[in-house]
Structures are given as structure tokens and as C-alpha cells.
Motif scaffolding. Structure first.
Motif, PDB file in Angstrom:
ATOM      1  N   VAL A  87      -8.037 -67.538  -7.437  1.00 33.69           N
ATOM      2  CA  VAL A  87      -9.462 -67.420  -7.717  1.00 33.69           C
ATOM      3  C   VAL A  87      -9.757 -65.945  -7.956  1.00 33.69           C
ATOM      4  O   VAL A  87      -9.438 -65.099  -7.120  1.00 33.69           O
ATOM      5  N   SER A  88     -10.377 -65.645  -9.095  1.00 41.54           N
ATOM      6  CA  SER A  88     -10.736 -64.270  -9.416  1.00 41.54           C
ATOM      7  C   SER A  88     -12.070 -63.916  -8.758  1.00 41.54           C
ATOM      8  O   SER A  88     -13.041 -64.668  -8.856  1.00 41.54           O
ATOM      9  N   VAL A  89     -12.083 -62.766  -8.078  1.00 44.05           N
ATOM     10  CA  VAL A  89     -13.271 -62.323  -7.344  1.00 44.05           C
ATOM     11  C   VAL A  89     -13.530 -60.863  -7.682  1.00 44.05           C
ATOM     12  O   VAL A  89     -12.601 -60.061  -7.736  1.00 44.05           O
ATOM     13  N   SER A  92     -18.803 -61.602  -6.476  1.00 44.74           N
ATOM     14  CA  SER A  92     -19.042 -62.688  -7.419  1.00 44.74           C
ATOM     15  C   SER A  92     -17.707 -63.293  -7.833  1.00 44.74           C
ATOM     16  O   SER A  92     -16.658 -62.663  -7.721  1.00 44.74           O
ATOM     17  N   SER A  93     -17.779 -64.549  -8.305  1.00 45.98           N
ATOM     18  CA  SER A  93     -16.587 -65.258  -8.763  1.00 45.98           C
ATOM     19  C   SER A  93     -17.022 -66.337  -9.738  1.00 45.98           C
ATOM     20  O   SER A  93     -18.074 -66.967  -9.547  1.00 45.98           O
ATOM     21  N   ASP A  94     -16.208 -66.566 -10.769  1.00 41.46           N
ATOM     22  CA  ASP A  94     -16.554 -67.614 -11.731  1.00 41.46           C
ATOM     23  C   ASP A  94     -16.384 -69.014 -11.143  1.00 41.46           C
ATOM     24  O   ASP A  94     -16.860 -69.987 -11.711  1.00 41.46           O
ATOM     25  N   VAL A  95     -15.740 -69.139  -9.991  1.00 37.61           N
ATOM     26  CA  VAL A  95     -15.518 -70.442  -9.369  1.00 37.61           C
ATOM     27  C   VAL A  95     -16.751 -70.926  -8.584  1.00 37.61           C
ATOM     28  O   VAL A  95     -16.856 -72.105  -8.278  1.00 37.61           O
ATOM     29  N   ALA A  96     -17.676 -70.009  -8.283  1.00 39.74           N
ATOM     30  CA  ALA A  96     -18.824 -70.358  -7.436  1.00 39.74           C
ATOM     31  C   ALA A  96     -20.132 -69.864  -8.041  1.00 39.74           C
ATOM     32  O   ALA A  96     -20.179 -68.807  -8.674  1.00 39.74           O
ATOM     33  N   GLY A  97     -21.184 -70.638  -7.817  1.00 36.01           N
ATOM     34  CA  GLY A  97     -22.506 -70.214  -8.246  1.00 36.01           C
ATOM     35  C   GLY A  97     -22.975 -68.998  -7.480  1.00 36.01           C
ATOM     36  O   GLY A  97     -23.743 -68.181  -7.995  1.00 36.01           O
ATOM     37  N   GLN A  98     -22.486 -68.866  -6.256  1.00 37.98           N
ATOM     38  CA  GLN A  98     -22.882 -67.748  -5.405  1.00 37.98           C
ATOM     39  C   GLN A  98     -21.782 -67.463  -4.394  1.00 37.98           C
ATOM     40  O   GLN A  98     -21.162 -68.382  -3.872  1.00 37.98           O
TER      41      GLN A  98
END
Length: 149
Positions: free
Chosen positions: A120-122, A65-71
Motif C-alpha cells: 500500500v502506497s502512503v 494519505s493513501s490511494d487505498v483509503a478515503g481518509q
């Protein structure tokens, strides 16, 4: 009294030996390296990294998961065709390499477009190990690493 002392010493010695070996505890020991994301040119992005397992047990990457993407989905490439998978194996004393043209992460429904120079945080989640958070640097859209993957 001497028998008790001898028995206590034997038990203490056995316990000390049982504690030796460090990595022989039958668990995975995961670390992440060589991470990068080419700057996206659409509403999707790819992510690449290597998960190394120095432990004695295999594990599996189960979700991301990542806050940059919905999925964020996990894909493998078989015979040149990309397909989404539920998990990817990380062998004991081995690595899972996510690379361009092979297994990779897909960031879908981007909430913002990551730019070159940002991170990007993942969060990577596994079947057995604790989650690992990775800061993935955003590289130029045409970036290809010269070493690693």
C-alpha cells in the motif's frame, strides 16, 4: 598583494569550515522503516511504522494519505484509549514509533481491501520536511513483528 592573498585565504578557510558538519544544519533528517499493515478484516485498516530523525531539529507528522483509503488518520493511545490527533512529534535524534497498541495510522473508507503480499502506497507529510512516500507491505491479519514494533 600579499595582504589580499592572505585575506582571501582566510575567507576561503572560513567558508570551508562553515560547510563542514553536514548534519549540523539545524534540520530534520527523516527515514522510515519497519512498516507493515495487517490485512484488514473490515472496512478499516491499521498501519504501523517507525520514523527516525537523524537530524538536529525536531519535526511533526502532520498528515497521511493513501490511494487505498478515503481518509488516513493519525491516532495515539493514552491509557488504553485510542484518539485521533492532528500531529505527532518526531524528536531530533529520536524516533516516532507507530505500533500495535500504541500510536498508529487508521485507514478509513477503504476503496479496496489490501491483501496479504500486496503493498500500500502512503504519503507522509511533515511540518518542516518534504513529504515521504512509503510502500507498506500487507501482512497476515494476525501478524506481530518479532523485532522492532
Amino acid at each position: 598583494m600579499r595582504r589580499r592573498a592572505g585575506a582571501a585565504l582566510a575567507v576561503a578557510g572560513a567558508l570551508a569550515l562553515a560547510g563542514c558538519g553536514g548534519s549540523d544544519d539545524g534540520s530534520a533528517r527523516l527515514s522510515v522503516g519497519s512498516a507493515y499493515m495487517p490485512q484488514p478484516v473490515s472496512d478499516m485498516a491499521a498501519g504501523f511504522l517507525t520514523i527516525t530523525n537523524d537530524g538536529d531539529a525536531a519535526d511533526r507528522l502532520t498528515s497521511v494519505s493513501s490511494d487505498v483509503a478515503g481518509q488516513v488518520t493519525v491516532h495515539e493511545t493514552v491509557d488504553g484509549a485510542m484518539q485521533e490527533v492532528e500531529t505527532l512529534d518526531i524528536p531530533a535524534h529520536g524516533s516516532l514509533v507507530l505500533e500495535s497498541g500504541g500510536n498508529h495510522l487508521m485507514f478509513e473508507q477503504l476503496r479496496r481491501e489490501p491483501k496479504q503480499g500486496q503493498k500500500v502506497s502512503v504519503e507522509l507529510r511533515f511540518a518542516h520536511s518534504d513529504p515521504v512516500t512509503v510502500e507498506i507491505p500487507v501482512k497476515p491479519a494476525t501478524y506481530r513483528p518479532t523485532t522492532g514494533h
